[in-house]
Design a protein around this motif. Structure first.
Motif, PDB file in Angstrom:
ATOM      1  N   GLN A 102       0.829  -1.204   0.000  1.00 35.59           N
ATOM      2  CA  GLN A 102       0.000   0.000   0.000  1.00 35.59           C
ATOM      3  C   GLN A 102       0.868   1.260   0.000  1.00 35.59           C
ATOM      4  O   GLN A 102       0.598   2.212  -0.732  1.00 35.59           O
ATOM      5  N   SER A 120      -3.894   2.763   5.358  1.00 32.06           N
ATOM      6  CA  SER A 120      -3.648   1.434   4.788  1.00 32.06           C
ATOM      7  C   SER A 120      -4.081   0.337   5.743  1.00 32.06           C
ATOM      8  O   SER A 120      -4.753  -0.622   5.342  1.00 32.06           O
ATOM      9  N   LYS A 123      -7.769  -0.405   5.949  1.00 32.95           N
ATOM     10  CA  LYS A 123      -8.375  -1.079   4.794  1.00 32.95           C
ATOM     11  C   LYS A 123      -8.461  -2.590   4.984  1.00 32.95           C
ATOM     12  O   LYS A 123      -9.111  -3.279   4.211  1.00 32.95           O
TER      13      LYS A 123
END
Length: 140
Positions: A102, A120, A123
């Protein structure tokens, strides 16, 4: 001088929280490791749960390793150590691989690194975590 950050993660198979993390400035040490378990993990682990640690020296040896083992035992949580040199068995390593990918894709020199890291990590979903546990051999 380059800033240094430490990210400590607790991966979970929970409907609400696939990942609990702590980000601290500077390098990690035994005191920060114990603090993570006492301040954060205790709210998410329950009697009968199992947690797996890697072989970082302050995760498994000395006062910090012993303190965490005693703390988790008091909670009724099983604490297992991975065999040495076995990152493929650690779902947290898959979290870090995802994070690095990421950051490579989204991070620019102008971006705030801390914001990129937290965005990140946020997520990560339960299905992703289940897949990583399956890939590490813990689930079928």
């Amino acid at each position: 001088m380059v800033e240094s950050w430490t990210i400590t993660v607790l991966t979970l198979l929970d409907d609400s929280y696939p990942l609990i993390y702590s980000i601290t400035k500077d390098t990690s040490d035994g005191l920060k490791f114990v603090g993570f378990w006492c301040d954060i993990a205790a709210d998410y682990l329950f009697a009968g749960d199992t947690t797996i640690g890697d072989n970082c020296s302050f995760h498994c040896k000395g006062w910090s390793g012993n303190t965490v083992r005693i703390f988790l035992r008091e909670l009724g949580v099983n604490y297992r150590m991975l065999p040495k040199y076995s990152p493929e068995l650690n779902p947290a390593e898959r979290v870090f691989s995802f994070l690095k990918a990421q950051l490579r894709f989204h991070f620019t020199a102008q971006a705030d690194l801390l914001v990129c890291i937290t965005t990140s990590l946020d997520k990560i979903t339960i299905p992703m975590m289940i897949g990583w546990y399956q890939g590490s051999g813990y689930l079928k």
